[in-house]
Design an enzyme around this catalytic site. Structure first.
Site, PDB file in Angstrom:
ATOM      1  N   GLY A 136       0.799  -1.221   0.000  1.00  0.00           N
ATOM      2  CA  GLY A 136       0.000   0.000   0.000  1.00  0.00           C
ATOM      3  C   GLY A 136       0.827   1.264   0.000  1.00  0.00           C
ATOM      4  O   GLY A 136       0.307   2.346   0.264  1.00  0.00           O
ATOM      5  N   SER A 137       2.116   1.177  -0.349  1.00  0.00           N
ATOM      6  CA  SER A 137       2.929   2.392  -0.259  1.00  0.00           C
ATOM      7  C   SER A 137       2.555   3.399  -1.351  1.00  0.00           C
ATOM      8  O   SER A 137       2.623   4.614  -1.129  1.00  0.00           O
ATOM      9  CB  SER A 137       4.423   2.068  -0.292  1.00  0.00           C
ATOM     10  N   ASN A 138       2.139   2.934  -2.515  1.00  0.00           N
ATOM     11  CA  ASN A 138       1.682   3.887  -3.538  1.00  0.00           C
ATOM     12  C   ASN A 138       0.341   4.507  -3.145  1.00  0.00           C
ATOM     13  O   ASN A 138       0.101   5.686  -3.419  1.00  0.00           O
ATOM     14  CB  ASN A 138       1.596   3.205  -4.912  1.00  0.00           C
ATOM     15  N   LEU A 166      -2.177  -7.378  -9.040  1.00  0.00           N
ATOM     16  CA  LEU A 166      -1.280  -8.062  -9.965  1.00  0.00           C
ATOM     17  C   LEU A 166      -1.993  -8.927 -11.003  1.00  0.00           C
ATOM     18  O   LEU A 166      -1.367  -9.421 -11.930  1.00  0.00           O
ATOM     19  CB  LEU A 166      -0.290  -8.943  -9.178  1.00  0.00           C
ATOM     20  N   LEU A 189      -4.952  -9.676 -14.068  1.00  0.00           N
ATOM     21  CA  LEU A 189      -5.589  -8.878 -15.114  1.00  0.00           C
ATOM     22  C   LEU A 189      -6.886  -8.326 -14.552  1.00  0.00           C
ATOM     23  O   LEU A 189      -7.623  -9.035 -13.854  1.00  0.00           O
ATOM     24  CB  LEU A 189      -5.888  -9.750 -16.340  1.00  0.00           C
ATOM     25  N   HIS A 243       4.168   0.625 -12.903  1.00  0.00           N
ATOM     26  CA  HIS A 243       5.017  -0.561 -13.083  1.00  0.00           C
ATOM     27  C   HIS A 243       6.451  -0.181 -12.722  1.00  0.00           C
ATOM     28  O   HIS A 243       6.926   0.894 -13.119  1.00  0.00           O
ATOM     29  CB  HIS A 243       4.940  -1.023 -14.545  1.00  0.00           C
ATOM     30  N   ASP A 248       0.589  -4.800 -18.758  1.00  0.00           N
ATOM     31  CA  ASP A 248       1.635  -3.785 -18.909  1.00  0.00           C
ATOM     32  C   ASP A 248       1.700  -3.170 -20.304  1.00  0.00           C
ATOM     33  O   ASP A 248       2.754  -2.732 -20.761  1.00  0.00           O
ATOM     34  CB  ASP A 248       3.013  -4.360 -18.529  1.00  0.00           C
ATOM     35  N   GLU A 258       8.433   5.815  -7.815  1.00  0.00           N
ATOM     36  CA  GLU A 258       7.004   5.516  -7.989  1.00  0.00           C
ATOM     37  C   GLU A 258       6.158   6.480  -7.172  1.00  0.00           C
ATOM     38  O   GLU A 258       5.097   6.929  -7.609  1.00  0.00           O
ATOM     39  CB  GLU A 258       6.698   4.081  -7.546  1.00  0.00           C
TER      40      GLU A 258
HETATM   41  C1  GRF Z   1       4.725  -1.393  -6.897  1.00  0.00           C
HETATM   42  O1  GRF Z   1       6.073  -1.719  -7.049  1.00  0.00           O
HETATM   43  C2  GRF Z   1       4.094  -1.172  -8.243  1.00  0.00           C
HETATM   44  O2  GRF Z   1       4.999  -0.743  -9.196  1.00  0.00           O
HETATM   45  C3  GRF Z   1       3.582  -2.533  -8.602  1.00  0.00           C
HETATM   46  O3  GRF Z   1       3.169  -3.116  -7.391  1.00  0.00           O
HETATM   47  C4  GRF Z   1       3.913  -2.554  -6.326  1.00  0.00           C
HETATM   48  C5  GRF Z   1       2.944  -2.099  -5.300  1.00  0.00           C
HETATM   49  O4  GRF Z   1       3.612  -1.619  -4.155  1.00  0.00           O
HETATM   50  N1  GRF Z   1       2.533  -2.454  -9.581  1.00  0.00           N
HETATM   51  P1  GRF Z   1       2.808  -0.906  -2.997  1.00  0.00           P
HETATM   52  O5  GRF Z   1       1.767  -1.902  -2.500  1.00  0.00           O
HETATM   53  O6  GRF Z   1       2.167   0.304  -3.564  1.00  0.00           O
HETATM   54  O7  GRF Z   1       3.824  -0.598  -1.962  1.00  0.00           O
END
Ligand code: GRF
Length: 192
Positions: A16-18, A86, A88, A105, A146, A175
């Site tokens: 969940g870091s993004n 992850l 589709l 990605h 992708d 990211e």
């Molecule tokens: C990230 O590396 C993103 O590029 C990929 O999945 C990962 C998710 O990381 N699609 P987080 O859960 O957001 O930390």
């Protein structure tokens, strides 16, 4: 300009870091708000973090009619952001939000993408190919892994002594800037 409403879809194992970076960006005044976070299970690590932040969470378990259940849970969002999802994406979601489903990605697409290219597999492949540069890509989501228009890429060097883990950390920091910047660009161009 109205702030765009974002739905974030996290995966079973996503940290969940993004999601956190997007939420922090919205709190700093970027032109979007996080309307809802979808997760496949209450146990997804991102769920507890989302609840702590007071974000609305909808649990949508995989199974029959997953796509239409996702669409219902997303409601009237302007953009859907995959963040650690992850699999589709069910086609119903792509049809409900045409050109408005994004993914991030951890490599410079079109290289190092496709089925099985996630997490440390990506960074192992980058190192194995002897690349001197990597980075991340924000792109529109299609029915194939992708692919789809690239909206933004940020780049970083690959160091001679990198391991998949050190490279992953450098890319992850990018990211966290890239997703918000790509959304800002879209909202500024389209008005929502
Ligand atoms: C990230 O590396 C993103 O590029 C990929 O999945 C990962 C998710 O990381 N699609 P987080 O859960 O957001 O930390």
């Amino acid at each position: 300009m109205a702030r765009a409403r974002i739905g974030i879809i996290v995966g079973t194992r996503g940290r969940g870091s993004n999601m956190v970076a997007l939420h922090e960006a919205s709190l700093r005044g970027e032109p979007f708000t996080i309307a809802v976070v979808l997760a496949p299970s209450e146990n997804a690590p991102a769920v507890a973090e989302a609840r702590t932040r007071g974000l609305r969470v909808e649990i949508v378990p995989p199974g029959d009619n997953e796509g239409s259940r996702m669409v219902a849970a997303l409601g009237d969002v302007d953009y859907v952001c995959l963040a650690g999802f992850l699999r589709l994406l069910p086609s119903e979601v792509l049809h409900a939000f045409p050109d408005r489903v994004l993914n991030i990605h951890p490599a410079l697409l079109p290289k190092f993408g496709g089925k099985g290219m996630y997490g440390l597999h990506v960074h192992q492949a980058v190192l194995g190919a002897g690349e001197t540069e990597s980075g991340c890509t924000v792109h529109r989501v299609t029915e194939r892994y992708d692919e789809g228009d690239i909206l933004l890429q940020l780049r970083c060097p690959v160091m001679p002594d990198d391991t998949p883990e050190t490279l992953a950390a450098r890319v992850l920091a990018l990211e966290h800037q890239a997703y918000a910047a790509a959304l800002r660009g879209l909202v500024e161009r389209t008005g929502s």
